[in-house]
Design a protein around this motif. Sequence first.
Motif, short mmCIF file in Angstrom:
data_model
loop_
_atom_site.label_atom_id
_atom_site.label_comp_id
_atom_site.label_asym_id
_atom_site.label_seq_id
_atom_site.Cartn_x
_atom_site.Cartn_y
_atom_site.Cartn_z
N ARG A 87 -5.43 5.63 -0.41
CA ARG A 87 -4.70 4.37 -0.29
C ARG A 87 -4.52 3.78 -1.69
O ARG A 87 -5.49 3.44 -2.37
CB ARG A 87 -5.46 3.41 0.62
CG ARG A 87 -4.75 2.10 0.87
CD ARG A 87 -5.52 1.28 1.88
NE ARG A 87 -5.44 1.85 3.22
CZ ARG A 87 -6.30 1.61 4.18
NH1 ARG A 87 -7.35 0.82 3.96
NH2 ARG A 87 -6.15 2.16 5.37
N GLN B 79 -6.28 11.65 2.47
CA GLN B 79 -5.40 10.50 2.23
C GLN B 79 -6.06 9.51 1.28
O GLN B 79 -7.25 9.20 1.39
CB GLN B 79 -5.07 9.81 3.55
CG GLN B 79 -4.13 10.64 4.43
CD GLN B 79 -3.70 9.87 5.67
OE1 GLN B 79 -4.46 9.06 6.19
NE2 GLN B 79 -2.50 10.13 6.14
N LEU C 205 0.25 5.25 1.05
CA LEU C 205 -0.68 6.23 1.60
C LEU C 205 -0.25 7.61 1.11
O LEU C 205 0.78 8.14 1.54
CB LEU C 205 -0.66 6.17 3.12
CG LEU C 205 -1.87 6.76 3.84
CD1 LEU C 205 -3.13 6.00 3.46
CD2 LEU C 205 -1.68 6.73 5.34
N TRP D 297 0.85 -1.19 0.00
CA TRP D 297 0.00 0.00 0.00
C TRP D 297 0.89 1.24 0.00
O TRP D 297 2.00 1.23 0.52
CB TRP D 297 -0.88 0.03 1.24
CG TRP D 297 -2.06 -0.89 1.14
CD1 TRP D 297 -2.51 -1.53 0.03
CD2 TRP D 297 -2.95 -1.24 2.20
NE1 TRP D 297 -3.63 -2.27 0.32
CE2 TRP D 297 -3.92 -2.11 1.65
CE3 TRP D 297 -3.02 -0.93 3.55
CZ2 TRP D 297 -4.94 -2.66 2.42
CZ3 TRP D 297 -4.04 -1.46 4.31
CH2 TRP D 297 -5.00 -2.33 3.75
#
Length: 513
Positions: free
Chosen positions: A313, A311, A263, A261
């Motif tokens: 992802r 944010q 961010l 991932w």
Amino acid sequence: MKANIAMKTIVLVLAGAGLAIGGYWVGSQGHGSIQPAAASGSASGKSGEKIDSKTGRKVLYWHDPMVPGQKFDKPGKSPFMDMELVPVFADEGGTEGGVKVNPTLQQNLGIRYATVRREETRDAFELVGTTQFDESVAEVVQSRVTGYIEQLHARAPMQRIKRGDPVATLFVPEWIAPQEEYLALKRSGNDVLASDARDRMRALSIPDSLVAQAEKTGKAQRNLTLTSPVTGVVTELAVRDGAMVSPGMTVAKVAALNKVWLLAEIPEQQANLVRPGMQVEATFAGGTDRKYSGKVREILPGVSTTTRTVQARLELDNRDGSLTPGMLMRVQVGAEKAVPRLLVPTEAVITSGKQSVVLLAGENNTIQPVAVTTGRDIGDDTEILSGLTEGQKVVASGQFLIDSEAKLKAVLPKFSSPEQEHTQGTNHSSTEAGPGVYRATGKIEKIAPGALTLSHGPIPELKWPAMTMDFSKPKSDAFAEAKVGQDVEFSFKEGDDGSYMLQDVKPVGGGKK
């Protein structure tokens, strides 16, 4: 009667003279413009074009080389200096600020051109983010029985581990008695009771592989080895050697690294431009030549009150395992629809802080600076919003030599054509005394404490015709031997204030006149 007619005639003549004088006074006061007296040397061509009668070339305008900012639409005497105005021809790239570079010099300087083109590109903007473990593919290693850690194979968090590698070996006392009972019944030949004992072992979560090993060796197996279900990194390790574990207790947590991932922080104003499923490309400082592809997984709810960012992802492909958590990466997010844009190489744009300029290539090897309005950078190209049209050619390298006329003054002789260079040689004008220093011959007309008035011939390097002008002295007592009427050879250079400072003055041939 005749006297009356004569009187009327005199009155009309005086009135006409008064109107002429008044018109002249009004015209001389209007806007401060200066128009030279008309002179021979010009003619009108098609559509009002100005043609030089001597050469037949198209003239853009006339000017005084000493005051290049003032332009005139007719030839004549300069209102500033004792000289004729000089024509600026269209085929010389005479637009103010332009230069002409001969092909040989272009090749020597490595000047390279690029074509202004229109391409379909996608809106893209950059984000910054940090990598994290993909929690959606993390696996846990748990104990289903009560036991004790006899040996811990994974010694610390963040240790890399492969699928099937041992994590911990447990000692399970409760499994010993059921196995011994099963083995005894098996040896007695009572298959019915042995089958019941086998079912009780399954209820106690004794693995079939462990039972098979007990049957093979004839001994009860006291240890159980827990293994990693995936290849990745041990992110959590909750026990140590000798610790007691109970059913459902997590011994370790393993995160896979085939995907990670990222961010990313999205400015609040651009939050609506990013949607799940959009394709992204990411790079990091340790390998800017390597790009990682991925997509937007989801937009997290909430806006940071400190950074005013949202944010997102992102999910990146990491099958080679080169990415690890904590890396700071730059992410380029591309829009779904492509838009046509006018593009030039980014290296062709000269940015001064106040404006952006490109050097436009014209006919007859001319180069002209053009102010442009730039948009966003797209890869190695820059979007042009105004100032250029598709198909034009711009200078893509070598701009540092031709980016402004001020910087060219020291190298203008190098940009002259071969014919001009030959002419310069025959007029005793060169820059051998140093960069920006010019030599010429002339006659001293007047001597003042701070300057010498010289009448000199043409100076091709500066495109000056023959004229009489003042040259400043470096000191008031300099050139003490100079005399009015003397023919001299002199050198000079332009000062920072626009004046011309004498460097050397000596009689022609070394003698005095």
